[in-house]
Design a protein around this motif. Sequence first.
Motif, PDB file in Angstrom:
ATOM      1  N   HIS A   1       0.819  -1.233   0.000  1.00  0.00           N
ATOM      2  CA  HIS A   1       0.000   0.000   0.000  1.00  0.00           C
ATOM      3  C   HIS A   1       0.843   1.268   0.000  1.00  0.00           C
ATOM      4  O   HIS A   1       0.336   2.353   0.276  1.00  0.00           O
ATOM      5  CB  HIS A   1      -0.912   0.032   1.235  1.00  0.00           C
ATOM      6  CG  HIS A   1      -1.967  -1.017   1.225  1.00  0.00           C
ATOM      7  ND1 HIS A   1      -1.712  -2.322   1.544  1.00  0.00           N
ATOM      8  CD2 HIS A   1      -3.294  -0.952   0.919  1.00  0.00           C
ATOM      9  CE1 HIS A   1      -2.825  -3.030   1.452  1.00  0.00           C
ATOM     10  NE2 HIS A   1      -3.805  -2.232   1.069  1.00  0.00           N
ATOM     11  N   GLY A   2       2.153   1.112  -0.280  1.00  0.00           N
ATOM     12  CA  GLY A   2       3.067   2.240  -0.126  1.00  0.00           C
ATOM     13  C   GLY A   2       2.655   3.488  -0.880  1.00  0.00           C
ATOM     14  O   GLY A   2       2.610   4.591  -0.331  1.00  0.00           O
ATOM     15  N   LYS A   3       2.322   3.292  -2.155  1.00  0.00           N
ATOM     16  CA  LYS A   3       2.030   4.445  -3.005  1.00  0.00           C
ATOM     17  C   LYS A   3       0.866   5.264  -2.412  1.00  0.00           C
ATOM     18  O   LYS A   3       0.948   6.485  -2.273  1.00  0.00           O
ATOM     19  CB  LYS A   3       1.677   3.944  -4.404  1.00  0.00           C
ATOM     20  CG  LYS A   3       1.719   5.014  -5.459  1.00  0.00           C
ATOM     21  CD  LYS A   3       1.520   4.425  -6.846  1.00  0.00           C
ATOM     22  CE  LYS A   3       0.878   5.457  -7.751  1.00  0.00           C
ATOM     23  NZ  LYS A   3       0.008   4.888  -8.761  1.00  0.00           N
ATOM     24  N   GLN A   4      -0.202   4.534  -2.046  1.00  0.00           N
ATOM     25  CA  GLN A   4      -1.381   5.242  -1.519  1.00  0.00           C
ATOM     26  C   GLN A   4      -1.087   5.932  -0.183  1.00  0.00           C
ATOM     27  O   GLN A   4      -1.542   7.042   0.060  1.00  0.00           O
ATOM     28  CB  GLN A   4      -2.541   4.253  -1.294  1.00  0.00           C
ATOM     29  CG  GLN A   4      -3.081   3.650  -2.566  1.00  0.00           C
ATOM     30  CD  GLN A   4      -2.435   2.292  -2.861  1.00  0.00           C
ATOM     31  OE1 GLN A   4      -1.284   2.053  -2.501  1.00  0.00           O
ATOM     32  NE2 GLN A   4      -3.177   1.424  -3.530  1.00  0.00           N
ATOM     33  N   ILE A   5      -0.313   5.253   0.676  1.00  0.00           N
ATOM     34  CA  ILE A   5      -0.041   5.843   1.995  1.00  0.00           C
ATOM     35  C   ILE A   5       0.814   7.105   1.848  1.00  0.00           C
ATOM     36  O   ILE A   5       0.553   8.126   2.487  1.00  0.00           O
ATOM     37  CB  ILE A   5       0.619   4.800   2.934  1.00  0.00           C
ATOM     38  CG1 ILE A   5      -0.428   3.741   3.315  1.00  0.00           C
ATOM     39  CG2 ILE A   5       1.168   5.466   4.197  1.00  0.00           C
ATOM     40  CD1 ILE A   5       0.086   2.577   4.139  1.00  0.00           C
ATOM     41  N   MET A   6       1.805   7.049   0.955  1.00  0.00           N
ATOM     42  CA  MET A   6       2.643   8.245   0.741  1.00  0.00           C
ATOM     43  C   MET A   6       1.799   9.404   0.189  1.00  0.00           C
ATOM     44  O   MET A   6       1.987  10.564   0.551  1.00  0.00           O
ATOM     45  CB  MET A   6       3.802   7.943  -0.218  1.00  0.00           C
ATOM     46  CG  MET A   6       4.818   6.953   0.337  1.00  0.00           C
ATOM     47  SD  MET A   6       5.527   7.447   1.928  1.00  0.00           S
ATOM     48  CE  MET A   6       6.688   8.684   1.402  1.00  0.00           C
ATOM     49  N   GLN A   7       0.868   9.040  -0.669  1.00  0.00           N
ATOM     50  CA  GLN A   7      -0.028  10.046  -1.251  1.00  0.00           C
ATOM     51  C   GLN A   7      -0.844  10.720  -0.133  1.00  0.00           C
ATOM     52  O   GLN A   7      -0.986  11.944  -0.088  1.00  0.00           O
ATOM     53  CB  GLN A   7      -1.000   9.328  -2.192  1.00  0.00           C
ATOM     54  CG  GLN A   7      -1.231  10.037  -3.496  1.00  0.00           C
ATOM     55  CD  GLN A   7      -2.089   9.130  -4.391  1.00  0.00           C
ATOM     56  OE1 GLN A   7      -2.015   7.899  -4.316  1.00  0.00           O
ATOM     57  NE2 GLN A   7      -2.900   9.733  -5.221  1.00  0.00           N
ATOM     58  N   ALA A   8      -1.361   9.879   0.778  1.00  0.00           N
ATOM     59  CA  ALA A   8      -2.190  10.391   1.875  1.00  0.00           C
ATOM     60  C   ALA A   8      -1.370  11.314   2.770  1.00  0.00           C
ATOM     61  O   ALA A   8      -1.827  12.389   3.179  1.00  0.00           O
ATOM     62  CB  ALA A   8      -2.733   9.227   2.692  1.00  0.00           C
ATOM     63  N   VAL A   9      -0.141  10.895   3.076  1.00  0.00           N
ATOM     64  CA  VAL A   9       0.735  11.695   3.942  1.00  0.00           C
ATOM     65  C   VAL A   9       0.998  13.059   3.307  1.00  0.00           C
ATOM     66  O   VAL A   9       0.904  14.104   3.955  1.00  0.00           O
ATOM     67  CB  VAL A   9       2.058  10.934   4.198  1.00  0.00           C
ATOM     68  CG1 VAL A   9       3.098  11.844   4.817  1.00  0.00           C
ATOM     69  CG2 VAL A   9       1.796   9.737   5.116  1.00  0.00           C
ATOM     70  N   THR A  10       1.307  13.047   2.011  1.00  0.00           N
ATOM     71  CA  THR A  10       1.562  14.302   1.290  1.00  0.00           C
ATOM     72  C   THR A  10       0.352  15.221   1.386  1.00  0.00           C
ATOM     73  O   THR A  10       0.457  16.418   1.674  1.00  0.00           O
ATOM     74  CB  THR A  10       1.848  14.014  -0.201  1.00  0.00           C
ATOM     75  OG1 THR A  10       2.811  12.972  -0.281  1.00  0.00           O
ATOM     76  CG2 THR A  10       2.374  15.252  -0.916  1.00  0.00           C
ATOM     77  N   LEU A  11      -0.801  14.616   1.156  1.00  0.00           N
ATOM     78  CA  LEU A  11      -2.048  15.381   1.155  1.00  0.00           C
ATOM     79  C   LEU A  11      -2.264  16.114   2.468  1.00  0.00           C
ATOM     80  O   LEU A  11      -2.631  17.288   2.502  1.00  0.00           O
ATOM     81  CB  LEU A  11      -3.202  14.400   0.962  1.00  0.00           C
ATOM     82  CG  LEU A  11      -4.158  14.762  -0.166  1.00  0.00           C
ATOM     83  CD1 LEU A  11      -4.263  13.603  -1.136  1.00  0.00           C
ATOM     84  CD2 LEU A  11      -5.516  15.081   0.395  1.00  0.00           C
ATOM     85  N   ILE A  12      -1.992  15.401   3.578  1.00  0.00           N
ATOM     86  CA  ILE A  12      -2.242  16.004   4.895  1.00  0.00           C
ATOM     87  C   ILE A  12      -1.204  17.069   5.218  1.00  0.00           C
ATOM     88  O   ILE A  12      -1.527  18.127   5.741  1.00  0.00           O
ATOM     89  CB  ILE A  12      -2.292  14.916   5.978  1.00  0.00           C
ATOM     90  CG1 ILE A  12      -3.567  14.109   5.780  1.00  0.00           C
ATOM     91  CG2 ILE A  12      -2.293  15.522   7.368  1.00  0.00           C
ATOM     92  CD1 ILE A  12      -3.680  12.909   6.638  1.00  0.00           C
ATOM     93  N   LEU A  13       0.051  16.789   4.866  1.00  0.00           N
ATOM     94  CA  LEU A  13       1.083  17.784   5.175  1.00  0.00           C
ATOM     95  C   LEU A  13       0.888  19.056   4.355  1.00  0.00           C
ATOM     96  O   LEU A  13       1.335  20.125   4.738  1.00  0.00           O
ATOM     97  CB  LEU A  13       2.477  17.193   4.945  1.00  0.00           C
ATOM     98  CG  LEU A  13       2.894  16.116   5.962  1.00  0.00           C
ATOM     99  CD1 LEU A  13       4.262  15.555   5.610  1.00  0.00           C
ATOM    100  CD2 LEU A  13       2.903  16.645   7.398  1.00  0.00           C
TER     101      LEU A  13
END
Length: 600
Positions: free
Chosen positions: A479-491
């Motif tokens: 799930h790496g790609k999606q989790i990194m995407q989510a982290v970016t979104l929140i930051l």
Amino acid sequence: MKNAVIGNNKQKANLIVLGAVPRLLYLLQQETSSTELRAECAVVLGSLAMGTENNVKSLLDCHIIPALLQGLLSPDLKFIEACLRCLRTIFISPVTPEDLLYTGPDHQTILFNHGAVQHIAHLLVSTSYKVRMQALKCFSVLAFENPQVSMTLVNVSVDGELLPQIFVKMLQRDKPIEMQLTSAKCLTSMCRAGAIRTDDSCIVLKTLPCLVRMCSKERLLEERVEGAETLAYLIETDVELQRIASITDHLIVMLADYFKYPSSVSAITDIKRLDHDLKHAHELRQAAFKLYASLGANDEDIRKKIIETENMMDRIVNGLSESSIKVRLAAVRCLHSLSRSVQQLRTSFQDHAVWKPLMKVLQNAPNEILVVASSTLCNLLLEFSPSKEPILESGAIELLCSLTQSENLALRVNGIWALMNMAFQAEQKIKSDILRGLSTEQLFQLLSDSDVNVLMKTLGLLRNLLSTRPHIDHIMSTHGKQIMQAVTLILEGEHNIEVKEQTLCILANIADGTTAKELIMTNDDILQKIKYYMSHSNAKLQLAAMFCISNLIWNEEEGSQERQDKLRDMGIVDILHKLSQSSDPNLCDKAKTALQQYLA
């Protein structure tokens, strides 16, 4: 007609069938009718309303209420009294919809704005007991959960005496029980609204003891129900009152008696009593559960006392599967209150397999039960609770994932909160099951939820999923790609410090993985963000960003040299030097430790 129908239900029904009601209402509303005639019509209608529930329904269908309300505008007192008596009879009946008259806070306010408080207050000192009692009842419903009314009542005086003082006189032991109970309800509402302090002597020394007295065996069942429910409301949010109540008159043991109805009936002559007991049995159980829930809301010793009361856990477990929804809700509330105790989760809850009936309650309950039941489940899923395993095996993940999609905010929070607790220090299979059950779409949905509680709990879940290296690497590989995407979104989003701190902590966990690190190192955008937060004005965010860096540059790990070089080129070392001079000891230490990795 009047003489024919008094006390004779058959005659009442005959008259209604023959169409007397519309005719009587017609005469009652005719301006040309004499007031004697109009009053007599109201009396006959009142007598018909005294009959069966079907009679009342027939009267309502003929629109009797607007006609009677109109009658109150007449100048004639005899006619007004007849209309009022009839209205009262109709509104006492369970078939009459209450919204035809005043219910709800907005209506309390309408009455309040029309001077109800001032007009009713002087009736409290009337020479007639009946009038005093009705005035008191009026205040108890006007003030219920209504701060505006309660705040006003404190300052109203009648004949130089303030209302709270009058209420206190009315709850003395020599007064009729009904009066004691009702004035205790008035004082309770005023206390809960903040109009009277919880440590005021009129609450601690008068109201609370009076309500505890109402719970004793000497009282009628109805009085015991009302006493316990009012007391539960009075102490619900105040630890000190909970402690005082718990040691007044052996209340905790006294309440155990509420579960002993209907009592075993020996002689058939007691059939009336059996009927009465049966009717009140579930109300008594509901009241006892509610009061136990309030008593045990905060204090560990009180919870222990409650649980040690005879067969308490069995009673709760039985309550969870009762047919009456009110009893079920009260039993769940009681269980929730007791589930705040770590000690009890490990012992009594385990011995009685409480999770079984709880999972059953969660299957298809109305929202109000679901909210409390899912809060309880959150507690049962804490890592030190032995119930965790069996709950998982009974299909909890699926159930909780479906709660996270609820329209109801409290259910979304509880669903994700329970999953967060479930993922804490869990084995990899459970973590994978949670991710599968939630689906990436749903995870993103929760991360963009407008409620900050949902967002924080979802981040908490991610943080718990991404702990221990093999798990971190495994989850990031799928799930790496999606989790990194989510982290970016929140930051990048407009979020508060806590949310961003939690997100950086997730990044630090990812940076602790063996292969997962690369997802950060190959993502320049994320690296720039970490660099930005190292120089942020908030120390919490600076610290969280430093954790990420430390985990990326740690010496003993493969590839650490390349990572150190890349971060040096980005200017991270310069920032570390600056931070090692910081006045904040935490930041200073963390920076020095990180710089040592470069020197080693």
